[in-house]
Write an enzyme that holds these catalytic residues in place. Structure first.
Site, PDB file in Angstrom:
ATOM      1  N   TYR A 126       0.936  -1.265   0.107  1.00  0.00           N
ATOM      2  CA  TYR A 126      -0.006  -0.067  -0.063  1.00  0.00           C
ATOM      3  C   TYR A 126       1.018   1.395   0.250  1.00  0.00           C
ATOM      4  O   TYR A 126       0.415   2.377  -0.665  1.00  0.00           O
ATOM      5  CB  TYR A 126      -0.894  -0.091   1.327  1.00  0.00           C
ATOM      6  CG  TYR A 126      -1.806   0.898   1.346  1.00  0.00           C
ATOM      7  CD1 TYR A 126      -3.114   0.900   0.859  1.00  0.00           C
ATOM      8  CD2 TYR A 126      -1.747   2.044   2.325  1.00  0.00           C
ATOM      9  CE1 TYR A 126      -3.906   1.880   0.904  1.00  0.00           C
ATOM     10  CE2 TYR A 126      -2.581   3.071   2.545  1.00  0.00           C
ATOM     11  CZ  TYR A 126      -3.773   3.057   1.880  1.00  0.00           C
ATOM     12  OH  TYR A 126      -4.614   4.056   2.065  1.00  0.00           O
ATOM     13  N   LYS A 162       0.962   3.936  -2.842  1.00  0.00           N
ATOM     14  CA  LYS A 162       0.386   5.578  -2.467  1.00  0.00           C
ATOM     15  C   LYS A 162       1.346   6.590  -2.810  1.00  0.00           C
ATOM     16  O   LYS A 162       1.082   7.735  -3.284  1.00  0.00           O
ATOM     17  CB  LYS A 162       0.129   5.608  -1.066  1.00  0.00           C
ATOM     18  CG  LYS A 162      -1.533   4.806  -0.621  1.00  0.00           C
ATOM     19  CD  LYS A 162      -2.489   5.443  -1.502  1.00  0.00           C
ATOM     20  CE  LYS A 162      -3.901   5.062  -1.309  1.00  0.00           C
ATOM     21  NZ  LYS A 162      -4.943   5.540  -2.055  1.00  0.00           N
TER      22      LYS A 162
HETATM   23  P1  NAI Z   1     -13.521   2.732   1.874  1.00  0.00           P
HETATM   24  O1  NAI Z   1     -13.079   1.301   1.803  1.00  0.00           O
HETATM   25  O2  NAI Z   1     -14.723   3.312   2.700  1.00  0.00           O
HETATM   26  O3  NAI Z   1     -13.824   3.217   0.209  1.00  0.00           O
HETATM   27  C1  NAI Z   1     -13.345   3.026  -0.780  1.00  0.00           C
HETATM   28  C2  NAI Z   1     -14.248   2.492  -1.924  1.00  0.00           C
HETATM   29  O4  NAI Z   1     -13.464   2.184  -2.989  1.00  0.00           O
HETATM   30  C3  NAI Z   1     -15.125   1.433  -1.457  1.00  0.00           C
HETATM   31  O5  NAI Z   1     -16.463   1.570  -1.658  1.00  0.00           O
HETATM   32  C4  NAI Z   1     -14.560   0.228  -2.502  1.00  0.00           C
HETATM   33  O6  NAI Z   1     -15.845  -0.306  -2.992  1.00  0.00           O
HETATM   34  C5  NAI Z   1     -14.371   1.173  -3.653  1.00  0.00           C
HETATM   35  N1  NAI Z   1     -13.263   0.186  -4.477  1.00  0.00           N
HETATM   36  C6  NAI Z   1     -12.458  -0.542  -4.294  1.00  0.00           C
HETATM   37  N2  NAI Z   1     -11.721  -1.061  -5.044  1.00  0.00           N
HETATM   38  C7  NAI Z   1     -12.276  -0.639  -6.168  1.00  0.00           C
HETATM   39  C8  NAI Z   1     -12.223  -0.907  -7.719  1.00  0.00           C
HETATM   40  N3  NAI Z   1     -11.374  -1.855  -8.090  1.00  0.00           N
HETATM   41  N4  NAI Z   1     -12.892  -0.120  -8.488  1.00  0.00           N
HETATM   42  C9  NAI Z   1     -13.873   0.816  -7.934  1.00  0.00           C
HETATM   43  N5  NAI Z   1     -13.804   1.020  -6.830  1.00  0.00           N
HETATM   44  C10 NAI Z   1     -13.183   0.283  -5.852  1.00  0.00           C
HETATM   45  O7  NAI Z   1     -12.368   3.627   2.255  1.00  0.00           O
HETATM   46  P2  NAI Z   1     -12.068   5.089   2.501  1.00  0.00           P
HETATM   47  O8  NAI Z   1     -11.550   5.165   3.927  1.00  0.00           O
HETATM   48  O9  NAI Z   1     -13.153   5.908   2.082  1.00  0.00           O
HETATM   49  O10 NAI Z   1     -10.636   5.141   1.315  1.00  0.00           O
HETATM   50  C11 NAI Z   1     -10.861   6.135   0.111  1.00  0.00           C
HETATM   51  C12 NAI Z   1      -9.484   6.422  -0.208  1.00  0.00           C
HETATM   52  O11 NAI Z   1      -8.806   7.195   0.685  1.00  0.00           O
HETATM   53  C13 NAI Z   1      -8.576   5.072  -0.394  1.00  0.00           C
HETATM   54  O12 NAI Z   1      -7.825   5.577  -1.527  1.00  0.00           O
HETATM   55  C14 NAI Z   1      -7.820   5.072   0.681  1.00  0.00           C
HETATM   56  O13 NAI Z   1      -6.654   4.163   0.198  1.00  0.00           O
HETATM   57  C15 NAI Z   1      -7.422   6.433   0.996  1.00  0.00           C
HETATM   58  N6  NAI Z   1      -7.053   6.801   2.310  1.00  0.00           N
HETATM   59  C16 NAI Z   1      -8.080   6.714   3.456  1.00  0.00           C
HETATM   60  C17 NAI Z   1      -7.380   6.887   4.628  1.00  0.00           C
HETATM   61  C18 NAI Z   1      -8.442   6.987   5.707  1.00  0.00           C
HETATM   62  O14 NAI Z   1      -8.162   7.461   6.901  1.00  0.00           O
HETATM   63  N7  NAI Z   1      -9.832   6.594   5.718  1.00  0.00           N
HETATM   64  C19 NAI Z   1      -6.011   7.004   5.020  1.00  0.00           C
HETATM   65  C20 NAI Z   1      -5.245   7.203   3.748  1.00  0.00           C
HETATM   66  C21 NAI Z   1      -5.718   6.887   2.439  1.00  0.00           C
END
Ligand code: NAI
Length: 318
Positions: free
Chosen positions: A164, A168
């Site tokens: 990851y 990133k």
């Molecule tokens: P989340 O798991 O709630 O949302 C991610 C969404 O992406 C999910 O709805 C999932 O179904 C969708 N997804 C996954 N793989 C996919 C694909 N191949 N094609 C289309 N959609 C896909 O997680 P969150 O926290 O909302 O994360 C959003 C972004 O922020 C991610 O890139 C994550 O790595 C990044 N992030 C989040 C942090 C946090 O504290 N929540 C910290 C650092 C980064």
């Protein structure tokens, strides 16, 4: 009060908008006049499975509030299909938010090829495919706003997240270059490193901390960076718990060595304090100015008439 930022007439594509941060972005843009493509593959946070209900729910929510939205269920690895949804339904794309993501946390010792590959595919290849499909439209209309989602894990490293972290930080380099290539077409590209409560973080942080990290508090930064009034590009922002800050590289003053026989490992070791001295830093947005350094080296040279020595040939190991 400041005037409300609006996105009327624009199309915003949010990947991974079926939940978490992506959902917050999509609902916001839908409430501010934009047409929204709500993309979500609908799988688990580890990237298993697929389904249409996550994206459908958010589309219904936006429409119920009077907004315009359409669902797309493709994986971001299939970016053309996602951008095509925007063009087919709304005739344009103005903003792309590369947000979709998954986790496959495992210690490096136990990392399997599949854990490495899937993380790369969703985060890096996915962002590339979506941006690459949007890019010709951005260039042609001389307008585009792109957000890439990095992470503190990528910027600083994080136990159990080599896959990851690598992905990133790759997005930082990717976005820095897009910012340079896009500038003359008014395509502005920035990176965010969010921290917020979502299904991704609910297992690793206690509830009282998560309570202070509302996902909707990431939205205002994304709103500013994707608005037509924005001029910032090629920058990295941290956002979480209501705090927003910019991150940048810092270069130490460094040490200058004569590119001659005295330029040895021992000479560097003797000046190591200077190499790592950050008391007179600069904040580069490009490589070191090699020419400037060579000029400085020439001034230090005892015989300015001699030809500039070739760095590589002159390194002697002690
Ligand atoms: P989340 O798991 O709630 O949302 C991610 C969404 O992406 C999910 O709805 C999932 O179904 C969708 N997804 C996954 N793989 C996919 C694909 N191949 N094609 C289309 N959609 C896909 O997680 P969150 O926290 O909302 O994360 C959003 C972004 O922020 C991610 O890139 C994550 O790595 C990044 N992030 C989040 C942090 C946090 O504290 N929540 C910290 C650092 C980064």
């Amino acid at each position: 009060a400041p005037s409300e930022l609006r996105y009327d007439g624009q199309t915003v594509v949010v990947t991974g908008a079926g939940g978490g941060l992506g959902r917050e972005y999509a609902v916001f843009f839908g409430s501010r006049g934009a047409s929204v493509v709500v993309n979500d593959l609908g799988g688990s946070f580890k990237g298993e499975g697929a389904g249409s209900s996550a994206a459908d729910k958010v589309v219904s929510e936006i429409r119920a509030a009077g907004g315009k939205a359409v669902a797309n269920y493709d994986s971001v690895e299939n970016g053309e299909a996602i951008i095509k949804t925007a063009i087919d339904h709304f005739g344009r794309i103005d903003v792309l938010i590369n947000n979709a993501g998954i986790l496959r946390d495992v210690s490096f010792k136990n990392m399997k090829q599949a854990d490495w590959d899937l993380i790369y595919k969703v985060h890096v290849k996915g962002a590339y495919k979506c941006a690459h499909a949007a890019w010709p439209y951005f260039r042609k209309q001389k307008y585009g706003r792109l957000i890439s989602t990095a992470s503190a894990a990528g910027l600083f490293g994080s136990f159990g997240q080599t896959n990851y972290s690598a992905a990133k930080l790759a997005l930082v380099g990717f976005t820095e270059t897009l910012a340079k290539e896009g500038l003359k077409y008014n395509i502005l590209c920035n990176v965010i490193a969010p921290i917020a409560a979502s299904r991704m973080t609910e297992t690793v942080m206690p509830p009282d901390v998560l309570e202070k990290l509302k996902p909707e508090w990431i939205v205002p930064l994304v709103a500013v960076l994707t608005h037509k009034s924005n001029t910032e590009t090629g920058a990295i922002f941290e956002a979480g718990g209501g705090h927003i800050a910019r991150l940048r590289w810092e270069r130490s003053k460094g040490a200058l060595f004569k590119p001659d026989d005295s330029f040895t490992p021992g000479a560097i070791a003797a000046k190591w304090k200077d190499v790592v001295d950050f008391s007179q830093p600069d904040h580069p947005d490009g490589p070191a100015d090699a020419l400037g350094l060579l000029e400085a080296a020439t001034q230090l040279s005892p015989s300015p008439k001699t030809e500039q020595p070739n760095f590589k040939d002159k390194v002697v190991l002690v």
